[in-house]
Structures are given as C-alpha cells and as structure tokens.
Design a protein around this motif. Structure first.
Motif, PDB file in Angstrom:
ATOM      1  N   GLY A   1      12.329  -6.282  16.512  1.00 49.97           N
ATOM      2  CA  GLY A   1      13.281  -6.223  15.419  1.00 49.97           C
ATOM      3  C   GLY A   1      13.940  -4.886  15.190  1.00 49.97           C
ATOM      4  N   THR A   2      13.641  -3.878  16.013  1.00 49.57           N
ATOM      5  CA  THR A   2      14.198  -2.542  15.780  1.00 49.57           C
ATOM      6  C   THR A   2      15.421  -2.240  16.641  1.00 49.57           C
ATOM      7  OG1 THR A   2      12.723  -1.547  17.417  1.00 49.57           O
ATOM      8  CG2 THR A   2      11.937  -1.614  15.139  1.00 49.57           C
ATOM      9  N   ARG A   3      15.564  -2.891  17.761  1.00 48.11           N
ATOM     10  CA  ARG A   3      16.632  -2.556  18.702  1.00 48.11           C
ATOM     11  C   ARG A   3      18.019  -2.770  18.094  1.00 48.11           C
ATOM     12  NH1 ARG A   3      18.485   0.572  22.863  1.00 48.11           N
ATOM     13  NH2 ARG A   3      19.965  -0.588  24.134  1.00 48.11           N
ATOM     14  N   TRP A   4      18.206  -3.837  17.329  1.00 48.14           N
ATOM     15  CA  TRP A   4      19.499  -4.113  16.704  1.00 48.14           C
ATOM     16  C   TRP A   4      19.924  -2.946  15.823  1.00 48.14           C
ATOM     17  CZ3 TRP A   4      23.971  -6.242  16.329  1.00 48.14           C
ATOM     18  CH2 TRP A   4      24.588  -6.522  15.107  1.00 48.14           C
ATOM     19  N   ASN A   5      18.968  -2.418  15.047  1.00 48.45           N
ATOM     20  CA  ASN A   5      19.308  -1.298  14.175  1.00 48.45           C
ATOM     21  C   ASN A   5      19.493  -0.001  14.955  1.00 48.45           C
ATOM     22  OD1 ASN A   5      19.466  -2.652  11.716  1.00 48.45           O
ATOM     23  ND2 ASN A   5      17.255  -2.625  11.471  1.00 48.45           N
TER      24      ASN A   5
ATOM     25  N   THR B   1       0.846  -1.194   0.000  1.00 50.40           N
ATOM     26  CA  THR B   1       0.000   0.000   0.000  1.00 50.40           C
ATOM     27  C   THR B   1       0.882   1.245   0.000  1.00 50.40           C
ATOM     28  OG1 THR B   1      -0.071   0.186   2.405  1.00 50.40           O
ATOM     29  CG2 THR B   1      -1.754  -1.217   1.368  1.00 50.40           C
ATOM     30  N   SER B   2       0.257   2.391  -0.201  1.00 48.34           N
ATOM     31  CA  SER B   2       1.004   3.645  -0.116  1.00 48.34           C
ATOM     32  C   SER B   2       1.537   3.866   1.294  1.00 48.34           C
ATOM     33  CB  SER B   2       0.111   4.811  -0.542  1.00 48.34           C
ATOM     34  OG  SER B   2      -1.020   4.937   0.315  1.00 48.34           O
ATOM     35  N   ILE B   3       0.801   3.419   2.296  1.00 46.35           N
ATOM     36  CA  ILE B   3       1.253   3.585   3.686  1.00 46.35           C
ATOM     37  C   ILE B   3       2.507   2.751   3.932  1.00 46.35           C
ATOM     38  CG2 ILE B   3       0.623   3.317   6.106  1.00 46.35           C
ATOM     39  CD1 ILE B   3      -0.899   5.535   4.615  1.00 46.35           C
ATOM     40  N   MET B   4       2.561   1.553   3.387  1.00 47.66           N
ATOM     41  CA  MET B   4       3.756   0.720   3.529  1.00 47.66           C
ATOM     42  C   MET B   4       4.963   1.389   2.875  1.00 47.66           C
ATOM     43  SD  MET B   4       1.819  -2.919   2.896  1.00 47.66           S
ATOM     44  CE  MET B   4       3.253  -3.873   2.458  1.00 47.66           C
ATOM     45  N   CYS B   5       4.743   2.000   1.713  1.00 47.24           N
ATOM     46  CA  CYS B   5       5.832   2.732   1.045  1.00 47.24           C
ATOM     47  C   CYS B   5       6.382   3.827   1.952  1.00 47.24           C
ATOM     48  CB  CYS B   5       5.327   3.360  -0.246  1.00 47.24           C
ATOM     49  SG  CYS B   5       4.886   2.205  -1.555  1.00 47.24           S
ATOM     50  N   LEU B   6       5.485   4.616   2.523  1.00 48.85           N
ATOM     51  CA  LEU B   6       5.910   5.735   3.362  1.00 48.85           C
ATOM     52  C   LEU B   6       6.545   5.257   4.664  1.00 48.85           C
ATOM     53  CD1 LEU B   6       2.845   8.116   2.835  1.00 48.85           C
ATOM     54  CD2 LEU B   6       5.080   8.194   1.694  1.00 48.85           C
ATOM     55  N   ALA B   7       6.093   4.115   5.179  1.00 49.87           N
ATOM     56  CA  ALA B   7       6.657   3.585   6.423  1.00 49.87           C
ATOM     57  C   ALA B   7       8.090   3.121   6.216  1.00 49.87           C
ATOM     58  CB  ALA B   7       5.788   2.438   6.939  1.00 49.87           C
ATOM     59  N   VAL B   8       8.332   2.370   5.142  1.00 49.79           N
ATOM     60  CA  VAL B   8       9.699   1.914   4.852  1.00 49.79           C
ATOM     61  C   VAL B   8      10.605   3.115   4.608  1.00 49.79           C
ATOM     62  CG1 VAL B   8      11.125   0.636   3.210  1.00 49.79           C
ATOM     63  CG2 VAL B   8       8.917  -0.309   3.951  1.00 49.79           C
ATOM     64  N   ARG B   9      10.111   4.086   3.853  1.00 45.29           N
ATOM     65  CA  ARG B   9      10.897   5.282   3.540  1.00 45.29           C
ATOM     66  C   ARG B   9      11.276   6.044   4.806  1.00 45.29           C
ATOM     67  NH1 ARG B   9       8.653  10.566   2.233  1.00 45.29           N
ATOM     68  NH2 ARG B   9      10.289  11.868   1.300  1.00 45.29           N
ATOM     69  N   ALA B  10      10.329   6.229   5.719  1.00 43.24           N
ATOM     70  CA  ALA B  10      10.599   6.992   6.938  1.00 43.24           C
ATOM     71  C   ALA B  10      11.650   6.307   7.809  1.00 43.24           C
ATOM     72  CB  ALA B  10       9.302   7.201   7.719  1.00 43.24           C
ATOM     73  N   ARG B  11      11.531   4.995   7.963  1.00 43.06           N
ATOM     74  CA  ARG B  11      12.517   4.285   8.784  1.00 43.06           C
ATOM     75  C   ARG B  11      13.897   4.336   8.133  1.00 43.06           C
ATOM     76  NH1 ARG B  11      11.745  -1.995  10.369  1.00 43.06           N
ATOM     77  NH2 ARG B  11       9.948  -1.216  11.550  1.00 43.06           N
ATOM     78  N   MET B  12      13.938   4.179   6.825  1.00 42.94           N
ATOM     79  CA  MET B  12      15.222   4.211   6.127  1.00 42.94           C
ATOM     80  C   MET B  12      15.907   5.569   6.262  1.00 42.94           C
ATOM     81  SD  MET B  12      16.018   3.837   2.061  1.00 42.94           S
ATOM     82  CE  MET B  12      15.228   5.432   1.728  1.00 42.94           C
ATOM     83  N   LEU B  13      15.138   6.653   6.096  1.00 40.74           N
ATOM     84  CA  LEU B  13      15.743   7.978   6.168  1.00 40.74           C
ATOM     85  C   LEU B  13      16.178   8.318   7.589  1.00 40.74           C
ATOM     86  CD1 LEU B  13      13.509   9.980   3.662  1.00 40.74           C
ATOM     87  CD2 LEU B  13      15.839   9.127   3.329  1.00 40.74           C
ATOM     88  N   LEU B  14      15.495   7.779   8.598  1.00 38.09           N
ATOM     89  CA  LEU B  14      15.958   7.948   9.974  1.00 38.09           C
ATOM     90  C   LEU B  14      17.305   7.266  10.152  1.00 38.09           C
ATOM     91  CD1 LEU B  14      14.962   9.040  12.837  1.00 38.09           C
ATOM     92  CD2 LEU B  14      14.418   6.638  13.310  1.00 38.09           C
ATOM     93  N   PHE B  15      17.426   6.059   9.615  1.00 38.07           N
ATOM     94  CA  PHE B  15      18.691   5.327   9.672  1.00 38.07           C
ATOM     95  C   PHE B  15      19.788   6.122   8.962  1.00 38.07           C
ATOM     96  CE2 PHE B  15      21.869   2.243   8.584  1.00 38.07           C
ATOM     97  CZ  PHE B  15      21.764   1.200   9.489  1.00 38.07           C
TER      98      PHE B  15
ATOM     99  N   PRO C   1      24.167   8.595  13.278  1.00 36.33           N
ATOM    100  CA  PRO C   1      25.628   8.699  13.317  1.00 36.33           C
ATOM    101  C   PRO C   1      26.388   7.621  12.553  1.00 36.33           C
ATOM    102  CG  PRO C   1      24.713   9.182  15.476  1.00 36.33           C
ATOM    103  CD  PRO C   1      23.561   8.731  14.624  1.00 36.33           C
ATOM    104  N   LEU C   2      25.852   6.409  12.431  1.00 34.42           N
ATOM    105  CA  LEU C   2      26.584   5.344  11.762  1.00 34.42           C
ATOM    106  C   LEU C   2      26.940   5.708  10.322  1.00 34.42           C
ATOM    107  CD1 LEU C   2      27.709   2.436  11.799  1.00 34.42           C
ATOM    108  CD2 LEU C   2      25.442   1.667  11.026  1.00 34.42           C
ATOM    109  N   VAL C   3      26.029   6.385   9.622  1.00 30.16           N
ATOM    110  CA  VAL C   3      26.236   6.650   8.195  1.00 30.16           C
ATOM    111  C   VAL C   3      26.139   8.126   7.853  1.00 30.16           C
ATOM    112  CG1 VAL C   3      25.575   4.368   7.358  1.00 30.16           C
ATOM    113  CG2 VAL C   3      23.796   6.057   7.805  1.00 30.16           C
ATOM    114  N   ASN C   4      26.125   8.981   8.844  1.00 30.41           N
ATOM    115  CA  ASN C   4      26.044  10.417   8.601  1.00 30.41           C
ATOM    116  C   ASN C   4      27.265  11.093   9.227  1.00 30.41           C
ATOM    117  OD1 ASN C   4      25.256  13.008   8.007  1.00 30.41           O
ATOM    118  ND2 ASN C   4      23.417  12.997   9.285  1.00 30.41           N
ATOM    119  N   GLY C   5      28.354  11.116   8.446  1.00 32.70           N
ATOM    120  CA  GLY C   5      29.584  11.738   8.934  1.00 32.70           C
ATOM    121  C   GLY C   5      30.440  10.833   9.790  1.00 32.70           C
TER     122      GLY C   5
END
Length: 624
Positions: free
Chosen positions: A545-549, A216-230, A234-238
């Motif tokens: 499943g989120t704590r590891w990340n 769904t469109s909501i699933m698209c936005l959910a994956v996108r939001a989590r990815m952009l937070l990641f 600090p791990l991948v931003n500088g």
C-alpha cells in the motif's frame, strides 16, 4: 436527536472486522446518548464503530481502495472490470469526478470523525461497571488518534478537505455547514501536534490480548512520521503546479515555496518513532537457519504472516482483514482460486539479483533468455519449491525455469508466482499457458503471466475453506527504517545512520549491503543514495500500500504510470521465448496501456459534494 439517530444508524450498518472480542461489535440503533454512555458495553460499541474506518490492507488496498493496483505493483485481471473492479478504469485514466470510489473517504470518514468527537464529549467513568478514569483517558486518546488518522487518510487521498474541530451542530450557520477546503499545511500541522499530544497519553502497548489493534503511542508516532515524510516530498513541498490553486476564501491551498525544514521535521519524527519503537520492544522479524544465519526467505515471508504476539516488527495492524478474497484471487485457477490477481513486469524487473545488484547493472549477471539446466539451492528452510521433499531441502527454482527468474534475491521468490514455478499445495508446477489448467483465455488467469505471492498464505485452500489467520499490517518497523533513511539523506547526506538502517533491510533480505568494505556495494553521493533508497522501498514494501503514495509524493507518476505495461504473453501456448513465435509464452508483451496525468496525483472531489456545497473547489486539473 435527529443527528444522533443518524450517526447510530450509520454505525450499526457496519461490523468492524477487527479484534474478535472487542471490535466486532456495533451499538443498538436509536439509543439516547445517556443510555449509551451509562453502559460499558454500549460505550465500547460506539468506539468500535469509530474504529471501523481503518482501511483493510488486504482487500482494501487491492480492490476497494485500490492503492496497490493504482501503482505499478499489482495487476488484477483486466477482465474483472465487468465484475465491479472499478480500479481498472482508473488505471487506464477512464474516470472523472462523477466516478464512484467504494471507500468514498470524503463522506464516510467525516462520519467517523464526528462520531469520535461525540464519544470524547460523552464518555465517562462508570464505577459500577469498572470503567476507570484511566480507561476513559485511554479511550478519549484512542478517539483523538482516530480523528487525526482519518484526517490524514483524507488529505493523503484528496490533498485538501474541509477541516472541522469538534461537532458542528445541525442548526449551525450556512457558513459553518458549507466550509471550503483548508490549506494542506494547516491540516498537516494540526495532525502533527495532535498525534504528538496523544502519544503522551496512550501506552506503547497493551498487556491484554483483547486490546490488540487498539491505538497506542507507537501508532501515533508511526502515522505522524509517514505523514511528515509525505509533506516534505516534492508533490506538496514547493510544487509550482499548484500555484494559484485557492479555496473559496482566496487562500493558497498548497505551499508553492520549497521548505527544507519540512525534511528536518520528517527526519526528527522518523527518528523519534524508531527510538520509541525500540524502547517498546519492536524489532525486525527474523527467522534463522540451523547454522545460525538469517533465513531471508522465511524472514520475509513470515514477517507478513506471523501474528503480533511473536512478530515485533508490526507497529500498527488491523487485527482482522479480508484475507480470504485476497488469497483466493491470487491463487491459480486450477487450484480452486480465482487466479487473476497478479503483479506487473515492472515489479518483476525491480527485484535485485542474488548478488544485490539491479538487473540493469552490467555486473549483475542477469540473463533474461533461455531456461535453466539444473535447479538452484540456497541456505533456507523455505519449502515452497519442493523444499519439503527429501534431498531437495533449500531448493528455490526447478530445472527448466526461465532464466529471468533465476539467481534473483529471496524477496523475489516470496513475492512472485511465475509460470512453471512449483506449487506445493498441489504438488505440481504452475500451468499458465493458454489452454492449461491455470491459464487463459479466461479472465480468471494471470493476464500478463504472473500471480501475486506476497502476503498470500501458502496454506490457503479455497477448495476446503482453509484460511490461516494473519494480521493486516498497516505500518511496520522496516518501513520506518526506510522512511528515516530517505529523510536523513535529504537533511544530512553522508550520515552513517543512512547506510546502517538501509543495510539492516538488505541484510535481512539476504543480499550484500552497501558500503566500502569487502563484499559491499559502493554508493557515491546523495543522488546515488537517494536512488538506492527508492529501489529498496520498491522491493521491500511491494504490495503493502505504500508504492502508490511514493509515486505521487516523488512526482514520478507521468514517467512511471503513463505508458504501456508489459508481462509475458498471456495467449502463449508454447514454452518458448522466441520473439518471432506468436505462440511463445516467455516474451515481453504489452497487456495494458495505462494513463496518468498531473490531475491524477489526487482523487477528485466527488461532483455530488460540489453540487451540495458551492464553497468547495475541484482539485487541480480535474476541471480541464
């Protein structure tokens, strides 16, 4: 044709554990493309094979993918290593690029991606079989979503991977076939744009029950939001640790310069998700007491267990998961379970007290030693601690409970099964002492005194084969709120939305909210708020499943995972908390030494893949 036969053979090997009327199908082997896409059922079967790569948040995050045990949330019995639980070796640092990893995203997900591209190129309307232009547009959008999602899963695990758009033909040049890794930000930017575009195509939900679990469109936005937070973290931003880490073309694979705009992008994506989810009818899941107040025990328990038709908190779920093995391994040995899937003392300590303060706050009222003299009651319809018995309604702990477990917040009791807790299905207390029905010294017993209650269905009965259904939740609105709080605090500290959404989570959890009003807990400054958000994530999202990340993206792996892990005394045979008594059960005892170093922030590139493709480079520090 040889490649087509291979793809179809791979797809036919798997049966998708998902929507019973749609996703549990696989196409026949060795068909031509024309035969497949001229037939509605075979076309849907092909798409079902693409969906097959969606991870199982029950057994997948537990044993196969292993994200929950790799974090400091979950503790499977160390004795299960002999039965193929390779995640235990990873906990202790005993792995390398030649070690096996069941999901093997590096090779399996590109197969799904390739199959999705073939689907996009060949799916077509079929008037005779009532496949409309609209349906084809949706199915192409679903395939595009899955391609983007699978690339996200790959870079989430490995950091950087070879990146291909479209199908690479079998007669392609050596350069096309043997690609090196693409820079992390380049892949993120493509996924970001692709998910935004696909969200404009797909509906926010489907009216047909048979389509539950489809993109769904909501699933698209959910994956996108989590990815952009990641990507903003600090791990991948500088991260200067990755300076000089280049691909075969000499390109830097990670950005070594901090970019505050990444937090802005993450904030905007989280806000867009929340607004779209609200517009589509998504909301936090609540259950209420007779007096109209929120029942935090049942709200938190059933937020995980209730199906999507009544649980509007779910944004993205796998309709079918291996809940049987999860439940069986987390239930006491003496009740017919395998009895060794536990949680860490670190997680036990992370839960707040009933007054909303962490146990290390001097005003929390936390008492660790000794045993309660009377049972504890709350305003709840939760029945798992004799609450189904007359005169014991609302009971949450029994007399004689170790004080460490008394006066804790509701989420603690929904997540943790401790020694001498009431076990309703058996009508008795748990018996975790060594030599007792649920205890050691067998490997099918809690190695540190705790079993996992979160996500385990209280009515699961391994003796009689009872296994109540529940969806496998991958993304939910509660996480979206916490993601938004975190990103907003980095962009605009002091913005009132931060405490508004953070407090929605705490209110549902039945603990005092943050703020300056009467009965609220004050916070001071951006750092204090950041720490509060991180504490809340640890508790609210435990074993999802989120704590590891979170540990990885915050770059706290060395301090969090490279140390001794504690629990209660597995070999204890007495209900004692005397630290000088070797037989005392209730005393903090080391049960495992875990290892984590800077190489462990990413899975290694499988050595077999590097042997086949000389243009690949091993992930940082794995070659040292």
């Amino acid at each position: 044709m040889r490649i087509l036969k291979y793809i179809l053979a791979v797809i036919s090997m798997f049966s998708l554990v998902a929507c019973e009327n749609y996703l549990d199908k696989a196409p026949e082997d060795l068909l031509t493309l024309e035969m497949v896409f001229n037939d509605k059922t075979r076309t849907e079967d092909w798409l079902a094979g693409v969906y097959n790569g969606i991870p199982d948040p029950y057994w997948g995050f537990t044993r196969d993918i292993g994200y929950d045990p790799l974090s400091d949330d979950m503790n499977p019995s160390t004795g299960w290593e002999q039965f193929g639980w390779t995640v235990i070796a990873k906990q202790t640092g005993n792995w390398n690029p030649t070690s096996s990893w069941g999901p093997n995203y590096w090779s399996t997900l590109p197969q799904r991606i390739r199959s999705a591209y073939i689907f996009i190129d060949n799916v077509k309307p079929n008037a005779a079989q009532k496949v409309t232009e609209q349906e084809v547009e949706y199915m192409r959008g679903e395939a595009r979503f899955l391609i983007a999602y699978y690339y996200w899963l790959m870079i989430e695990a490995y950091g950087v991977v070879p990146f291909n758009l479209g199908v690479v033909p079998s007669d392609a040049s050596q350069e096309e076939l043997m690609k090196g890794q693409t820079p992390f930000d380049e892949i993120v930017n493509w996924i970001d744009q692709e998910l935004k575009e696909v969200a404009e195509i797909l509906p926010p939900k489907y009216s047909e029950a048979t389509k539950y679990g489809r993109a769904t469109s909501i699933m698209c936005l959910a994956v996108r939001a989590r990815m952009l937070l990641f990507a903003a973290s600090p791990l991948v931003n500088g991260n200067q640790d990755y300076a000089g880490f280049v691909n075969n073309n000499g390109e830097e694979l990670f950005n070594k310069t901090y970019d505050p705009q990444k937090w802005v992008k993450a904030k905007d994506a989280c806000q867009e998700l929340i607004e779209a989810a609200h517009d589509a009818g998504h909301e936090l899941y609540y259950e209420y007491n007779e007096d109209g107040s929120i029942d935090p025990f049942l709200s938190y328990q059933n937020m995980i267990l209730e199906k999507g038709d009544v649980n509007k908190e779910i944004l993205f779920a796998r309709p079918g998961s291996n809940t049987w093995e999860y439940d069986r391994h987390s239930q006491p040995r003496g009740t017919g379970g395998n009895g060794g899937l536990g949680i860490t003392q670190s997680l036990v300590d992370a839960f707040f007290m009933e007054n909303g303060l962490p146990i290390d706050d001097p005003n929390s009222g936390y008492i660790e030693k000794g045993f309660s003299e009377e049972p504890e009651f709350r305003n709840t319809n939760w029945i798992e601690s004799q609450g189904d018995q007359e005169g014991k309604e609302g009971q949450v702990t029994l007399e004689g409970t170790y004080n460490m477990y008394c006066n804790r917040e509701p989420r603690f009791y929904i997540s943790v099964l401790y020694n001498r807790a009431w076990y309703r299905r058996e009508g008795r207390r748990t018996l975790f002492l060594s030599g007792e029905a649920d205890g050691g010294p067998t490997h099918d017993a809690p190695q540190n005194g705790y079993l996992l209650r979160k996500k385990t269905h209280p009515d699961h009965d391994p003796r009689n084969g009872t296994n109540p259904y529940r969806p496998g939740i991958l993304y939910r609105l509660g996480e979206a709120y916490l993601n938004y709080c975190e990103a907003l605090n980095e962009v605009d500290p002091g913005n009132p939305d931060i405490l508004y959404y953070l407090n929605l989570i705490r209110e549902r959890a039945g603990i005092p909210t943050y703020g300056t009003g009467a009965g609220q807990i004050p916070l001071s400054g951006q750092d204090d708020v950041r720490e509060a958000i991180r504490r809340e994530r640890r508790v609210e999202l435990n074993n999802e499943g989120t704590r590891w990340n979170d540990i990885r993206r915050w770059k706290i792996g060395e301090e969090t995972l490279n140390r001794d892990f504690y629990g209660m005394n597995y070999l204890g045979s007495e209900l004692s908390d005397d630290v000088n008594n070797p037989n005392a059960f209730f005393k903090r005892t080391t049960y495992q030494r875990r290892r984590f170093s800077k190489k462990n922030y990413w899975f290694p590139v499988p050595q077999g893949e590097i042997d086949k493709n000389p243009n690949l480079v091993q992930n940082p520090f794995w070659s040292e």
